[in-house]
Design a protein around this motif. Structure first.
Motif, short mmCIF file in Angstrom:
data_model
loop_
_atom_site.label_atom_id
_atom_site.label_comp_id
_atom_site.label_asym_id
_atom_site.label_seq_id
_atom_site.Cartn_x
_atom_site.Cartn_y
_atom_site.Cartn_z
N THR A 123 0.86 -1.18 0.00
CA THR A 123 0.00 0.00 0.00
C THR A 123 0.90 1.24 0.00
O THR A 123 1.67 1.46 0.94
N SER A 124 0.81 2.02 -1.06
CA SER A 124 1.67 3.19 -1.22
C SER A 124 0.85 4.47 -1.10
O SER A 124 -0.26 4.55 -1.63
N THR A 125 1.40 5.46 -0.40
CA THR A 125 0.73 6.74 -0.23
C THR A 125 1.67 7.86 -0.65
O THR A 125 2.82 7.92 -0.20
N VAL A 126 1.19 8.74 -1.52
CA VAL A 126 2.00 9.86 -1.99
C VAL A 126 2.10 10.90 -0.88
O VAL A 126 1.10 11.42 -0.40
N LYS A 127 3.33 11.21 -0.49
CA LYS A 127 3.56 12.19 0.57
C LYS A 127 3.94 13.57 0.03
O LYS A 127 3.60 14.59 0.63
N GLN A 128 4.68 13.58 -1.07
CA GLN A 128 5.05 14.83 -1.72
C GLN A 128 4.95 14.65 -3.23
O GLN A 128 5.22 13.55 -3.75
N LEU A 129 4.57 15.72 -3.92
CA LEU A 129 4.49 15.67 -5.38
C LEU A 129 4.60 17.08 -5.94
O LEU A 129 3.99 18.02 -5.39
#
Length: 215
Positions: A123-129
């Motif tokens: 399970t991956s969660t975007v923290k910065q973009l």
């Protein structure tokens, strides 16, 4: 993150590489950054886990447009179409790919000296973009007898003739920490495979587009 696609076991931010691997080789692949780093890969000032013992960094130039490469990387629901070792993928939110976006995916992991054959659930969660510039995601990867916490950062920089893609990832957890050289080899193999697949897919789309225009 990643274990390795046809030879790895990566972790969720991991991204496919953590995957089909062989935890037996104790030699880190060329390009591994398990020692000193020249320049950390960051996104909006945040990078990989500074305390992680397993880490790898690599880059390549892809001869395609930034738009094409960014679309391939951020349309995560389409990863299985160009990364063969991703068995399932579910985007967990709607709308544009952004900070806070999350996705759950699975990939097989063959047996190795540390763990039995299993399916890795990530399970991956975007923290910065930053649009068309960088992405940083984190998350756990779990399987039978295996738990990995990963941090994965990507940078995309326009250069003459294409885009330089740079990535750095770290893994931590009792299984990978038990054999750092082998875990680094797996992570490195996974990231290199991901880069090759991204390059192949992006350049194929570019070639196809140019061929279509020529006709």
């Amino acid at each position: 993150m990643s274990i390795v696609r046809s030879t790895s076991v990566r972790a969720a931010l991991l991204a496919v590489p953590l995957v089909v691997g062989i935890l037996g080789t104790a030699t880190a692949p060329a390009g591994a950054t398990s020692g000193h780093h020249d320049k950390p890969v960051t996104c909006r000032g945040a990078g990989v886990d500074p305390d992680a013992r397993v880490r790898y960094k690599t880059d390549t130039v892809i001869h395609a447009s930034l738009r094409t490469i960014w679309k391939l990387q951020t349309e995560v629901e389409r990863w299985p179409s160009w990364q063969a070792h991703i068995t399932t993928m579910d985007r967990l939110d709607d709308g544009p790919f952004r900070k806070g976006s999350a996705f759950r995916w699975t990939t097989p992991v063959p047996p190795n000296p540390a763990t039995p054959a299993t399916e890795l659930d990530i399970t991956s969660t975007v923290k910065q973009l930053k649009q068309n510039s960088c992405i940083r995601w984190t998350g756990p990867a779990t399987g039978e007898g295996l738990h990995i916490d990963g941090v994965h950062v990507w940078n995309f920089t326009k250069v003459k003739g294409g885009v330089r893609v740079t990535t750095e990832e770290t893994h931590s957890g009792p299984q990978v920490d038990a054999n750092v050289p082998a875990a680094t080899k797996i992570l490195g193999d996974g990231l290199e495979a991901w880069m090759r697949d991204l390059k192949t897919a992006a350049e194929a789309r570019t070639h196809h587009g140019q061929h279509g225009q020529a006709r």
